[in-house]
Enzyme design. Structure first.
Site: not given
Ligand code: NAP
Length: 476
Positions: A284, A250-251, A174, A381
């Protein structure tokens, strides 16, 4: 540059059951790139059913065959990495250099896990009392749901798909709704090399929450691997709890970048530019808080301001630009708000800030000095090209400030190697870079402590997230 715009379920590209679609935009100019299929909950459950049906034969496929399919993905994506990079630029907005770098990084996970697929070990020993032989096998955990973010739309998908398939698991991917085209391209590569129907499926429900929840309540799902924000990670851990689904997370991060007294400032700024500006700061792993010793802070601030001034910003389609767009106008406004409030709180804007020079989701390279530890920009962040600098006078104080966060993904330390290593050991993070600005490597364990995550990706640890140990005791 073509990529499917549909769902991939049981080996077929197909529209959503109700025909609904959502737009995918180019953040550099806001234009519409595609109308992508919006999966219904029933589509998502059909994808899980397909993965469940494919599991037995995929997990029984000899590791060498699984390995060779993954290697074929590596070869094909290596040939096609320009196409992959063009898609990443188009829907994510990042600079071409970042996109081609991501394409190479993403592709490498297929090679690495092709090699790991044939090295899944176990254990065999006599029990201490001598009454039995202890045999420990590592078996595929089962159907895995993989949820990925928009900031590395290729690499975050391959970092999960490759170990899952190497382990013998089938998956439902997804991807983020802002960047589904890259994920669809990667999934189509898996189809083209001959990965059997049902082993890899792709769904894009909008909104994500209800459909992902439904999948996590499907009895066949045994694994959730999520990369994204800590906020959504927490929600998914609750969702996964109902069926006790094993979860890897991975947050988010809030990486400190510590410049110790006596550090080589030129080298530190060179590393800082990579740690801060890779992926335009939308990583991240991005350096989020610069802690620079009093004796070096003026020189560091002057040098990094000069280096940031030299960065060229514009659409990634023009390969000469160093900094592309953020993923959306909302993301740009979030960064702008953080900077504006930091200035209102007393930070000194030495470069950048403000606006939107060209109509796309652009935010300029920005430097803030005299930032106070504990302020909003220091604890959030940023996810953009903003260097926020805090001065410190004492190394213990720097370590305490570096650790004063709910996050623990990565930290950077510059200084004399012995002192830097000792500071690295005191920082609570899953990864610490000593005298370098980048750490990510498919061969190294990637992951965080505290609220930055659970588990590791890449390396030999990455495949363990998709394996379950089974102990068999044999009468001697
Ligand atoms: P996000 O808003 O948490 O979304 C990540 C994924 O989760 C997307 O596919 C999103 O779908 C889905 N999602 C959102 N709400 C959901 C829910 N209630 N239930 C199930 N799935 C849901 O994160 P982002 O804005 O895409 O990415 C940025 C974040 O990722 C940052 O905090 C970054 O630090 C973190 N990150 C961490 C790593 C690591 O390895 N630690 C690597 C890269 C990024 P939709 O797009 O359809 O909303």
């Amino acid at each position: 540059m073509t990529s499917p715009h549909d769902l991939f379920i049981d080996g077929q590209w197909r529209p959503a059951a109700d025909g609904r679609r959502f737009p995918v935009h180019d953040p550099a100019d806001g234009s519409e790139l595609a109308q992508f299929a919006a999966a219904t909950e029933a589509d998502c459950l059909a994808a899980v059913d397909a993965a469940a049906d494919a599991l037995a034969s995929w997990s029984a496929t000899p590791p060498r065959q699984r390995s060779e399919l993954l290697r074929a993905c590596f070869d094909l994506l290596t040939e096609e990495r320009e196409q992959l990079a063009a898609l990443i630029v188009a829907e994510n907005g990042k600079a071409y250099a970042d996109a081609i770098g991501e394409a190479a990084y993403a592709t490498e996970f297929f090679r690495w896990f092709a090699e790991e697929a044939v090295r899944i070990g176990g254990d065999f020993r006599l029990s201490p009392s001598g009454d039995k032989t202890i045999v420990v096998r590592r078996d595929p955990i089962g159907v895995a749901v993989l949820v990925t973010p928009w900031n590395f739309p290729a690499a975050m998908a391959t970092r999960k798909i490759a170990p899952a398939l190497a382990a013998g698991c089938s998956v439902v991917l997804k991807p983020a709704s802002q960047t589904p085209l890259t994920a669809a391209y990667v999934v189509d590569v898996l189809r083209r090399v001959g990965v059997p129907a049902g082993v890899v499926n792709l769904v894009t429900p909008v909104p994500a929450g209800p459909a992902v929840s439904a999948m996590l309540h499907h009895p066949a799902v045994r694994k959730l691997s999520f990369t994204g924000s800590t906020e959504v990670g927490r929600v998914l851990l609750h969702e996964a709890a109902d069926q006790v689904v094993s979860s890897s997370m991975e947050l988010g991060g809030n990486a400190p970048f510590v410049v110790l007294p006596g550090a080589d400032v030129e080298a530190a700024v060179e590393g800082a530019m990579v740690a801060k500006m890779r992926n335009g700061g939308s990583a991240c792993t991005a350096a989020n808080r610069f802690y620079v010793h009093d004796s070096l802070v003026d020189e560091f601030s002057t040098r990094i301001t000069t280096a940031m001034k030299a960065v060229t910003m514009g659409p990634g389609a023009d390969h000469s630009n160093d900094l592309g767009a953020l993923v959306s106008p909302e993301e740009r406004d979030k960064v702008a708000g953080l900077v504006d409030r930091a200035v209102a709180e007393g930070a000194n804007l030495t470069l950048g800030g403000g606006g939107q020079p060209s109509g796309g989701a652009f935010y300029p390279p920005t430097v803030l000095t005299d930032v106070k530890h504990g302020t909003e920009i220091n604890q959030t962040e940023i996810f953009g090209p903003v260097a926020a600098i805090v001065a410190f006078s004492d190394v213990d104080e720097a370590v305490a400030m570096a650790n004063d966060t709910i996050y623990g993904l990565i930290a950077y330390v510059y200084g004399d190697p012995a002192q830097a290593l000792s500071v690295a050991q005191r920082i609570d993070a899953g990864m610490v870079a000593v005298n370098r600005g980048v750490l990510s490597d498919p061969a190294a364990p990637f992951g965080g402590t505290k609220q930055s995550g659970l588990g590791r990706e890449g390396s030999s640890e990455g495949i363990l997230e998709f394996l379950e140990e089974k102990y068999i005791g044999i009468e001697v």
